[in-house]
Design an enzyme around this catalytic site. Structure first.
Site, mmCIF file in Angstrom:
data_model
loop_
_atom_site.group_PDB
_atom_site.id
_atom_site.type_symbol
_atom_site.label_atom_id
_atom_site.label_comp_id
_atom_site.label_asym_id
_atom_site.label_seq_id
_atom_site.Cartn_x
_atom_site.Cartn_y
_atom_site.Cartn_z
ATOM 1 N N SER A 191 0.841 -1.194 0.000
ATOM 2 C CA SER A 191 0.000 0.000 0.000
ATOM 3 C C SER A 191 0.884 1.255 0.000
ATOM 4 O O SER A 191 1.734 1.412 -0.859
ATOM 5 C CB SER A 191 -0.968 -0.052 1.179
ATOM 6 O OG SER A 191 -1.989 0.916 1.055
ATOM 7 N N ASP A 299 -9.404 -5.259 -5.130
ATOM 8 C CA ASP A 299 -8.894 -3.997 -4.594
ATOM 9 C C ASP A 299 -9.369 -2.846 -5.484
ATOM 10 O O ASP A 299 -9.319 -2.951 -6.718
ATOM 11 C CB ASP A 299 -7.366 -4.058 -4.576
ATOM 12 C CG ASP A 299 -6.695 -2.901 -3.859
ATOM 13 O OD1 ASP A 299 -7.394 -1.965 -3.428
ATOM 14 O OD2 ASP A 299 -5.455 -2.948 -3.731
ATOM 15 N N HIS A 329 -7.646 -5.343 -0.813
ATOM 16 C CA HIS A 329 -6.502 -4.591 -0.312
ATOM 17 C C HIS A 329 -6.041 -5.108 1.052
ATOM 18 O O HIS A 329 -6.850 -5.334 1.947
ATOM 19 C CB HIS A 329 -6.869 -3.112 -0.202
ATOM 20 C CG HIS A 329 -5.698 -2.197 -0.131
ATOM 21 N ND1 HIS A 329 -4.913 -1.898 -1.222
ATOM 22 C CD2 HIS A 329 -5.157 -1.516 0.916
ATOM 23 C CE1 HIS A 329 -3.953 -1.069 -0.860
ATOM 24 N NE2 HIS A 329 -4.068 -0.835 0.426
#
Length: 361
Positions: A191, A299, A329
């Site tokens: 991320s 995601d 995610h």
């Protein structure tokens, strides 16, 4: 650069009684439920959504086969790192992964239990030693603070590589240093941490730390890299997120508002948010190492991640990509999908193969 005491808490969060207008701090200007609340006067509250754990917790407890210790990287900024390595000295030295945690640049820690458990798997599953960096967070420290801290971490690693040439050097890091092959370094993150890894790789390639020797960066591993843009992608507009999703579109926008420099032009098309925007450096000019991009099918960032892969290839970069079906995610750390565990093992196998291929080339 001294070691921190084992089990020393990383975040001294004390729940605060918030009255009308935040008990004197003014209006709440940004809030991500259960994680962070930022006030008009600059006061920030982070909520204990995920517990901090000491370096001897869980998979790194005595007799577990993996050692972990915490060290100070930069006393001036308070940046520290958690080091992982096989408990038994391997037959040969192993590659080094410099890891940056996720959290939208605003939350997260190398001491979070989910990151501790994930990274404790890498010595066995990917054949690596790990340096997990705890960098400064926004909005108190807006970008480029996290990128600067990433460079500071690599600078510290270069110092350790220099010490490693002196076999008689003995200090609190000698046990870890002795297991590390510093000419086989990989930058990695998930991320926002993947975004940091990307930026650090570019800056190293541009010579911002000067000569890296005896270090050599062999690759970058970007797990669901956190990028954005003013124009929405199809996956951002149409991907339905479950209640326990780690990232929604509204959450993503809030993170970027807190992380980008205050008053910066371009909004989410700022080059640090959107590396494909008109104002960003052309990818073909960026001296990047080989890259592995790990994409989650469910995601909201899926299309943006795939677009990055296409752009990197078009720019002449060496890119591998892996897409994991049925998960969203941060699945590999939050285990919030029923397929999280098998997909995480698939990801670890891909990481191991990427590292092995880059080390043999």
């Amino acid at each position: 650069m001294g070691a921190l005491h084992v089990g020393e808490p990383r975040v001294s969060f004390r729940p605060q009684v918030v009255g009308k207008n935040g008990a004197g701090h003014g209006a709440v200007v940004e809030e991500i439920h259960g994680l962070i609340r930022a006030y008009k006067d600059g006061h920030v509250e982070r909520l204990p959504a995920i517990p901090d754990v000491p370096c001897t917790w869980g998979s790194t407890a005595a007799g577990s086969g993996v050692l972990a210790r915490d060290v100070v990287v930069d006393r001036a900024t308070g940046v520290w790192a958690r080091l992982y390595a096989p408990a038994s000295a391997p037959a040969g030295k192993v590659p080094v992964v410099v890891y940056f945690h996720g959290g939208g640049f605003c939350v997260g820690s190398a001491a979070w239990s989910c990151y501790h458990e994930f990274l404790a798997q890498l010595p066995a599953k990917a054949g690596c030693a790990v340096m997990s960096v705890d960098y400064r967070l926004a909005p108190e420290h807006r970008l480029p603070a996290a990128f600067d801290d990433g460079l500071a971490a690599v600078r510290w690693l270069r110092q350790q590589a220099g010490h490693g040439r002196n076999n008689s050097a003995s200090d609190e890091v000698a046990w870890w240093r002795g297991r590390c092959s510093f000419d086989r370094v990989f930058l990695m993150g998930d991320s926002a941490g993947a975004t940091i890894a990307f930026q650090v790789a570019a800056r190293l390639g541009q010579g911002q730390l000067g000569a890296l020797a005896p270090l050599a960066v062999k690759g970058a591993i970007l797990i669901q890299p956190f990028f954005g843009g003013e124009a929405r992608t199809a996956s951002e507009k149409t991907t339905t997120q479950p209640p326990r999703s780690a990232l929604s579109l509204a959450t993503s926008d809030s993170y970027w508002r807190m992380a980008l420099p205050a008053g910066s032009a371009g909004g989410r098309d700022h080059p640090w948010c959107n590396p494909l925007s008109r104002g960003a450096p052309r990818l073909e000019t960026l001296p990047l190492p080989p890259v592995l991009v790990c994409v989650a099918e469910a995601d909201i960032l899926r299309d943006r991640n795939l677009e990055l892969c296409r752009a990197l290839r078009k720019g002449g970069k060496s890119v591998e990509q892996a897409t994991y079906g049925g998960v969203g995610h941060a699945f590999q750390v939050l285990h919030n999908y029923h397929l999280s565990q098998p997909r995480t093992q698939e990801m670890l196998a891909h990481i191991r193969a990427f590292v092995a291929a880059r080390c043999s080339s």
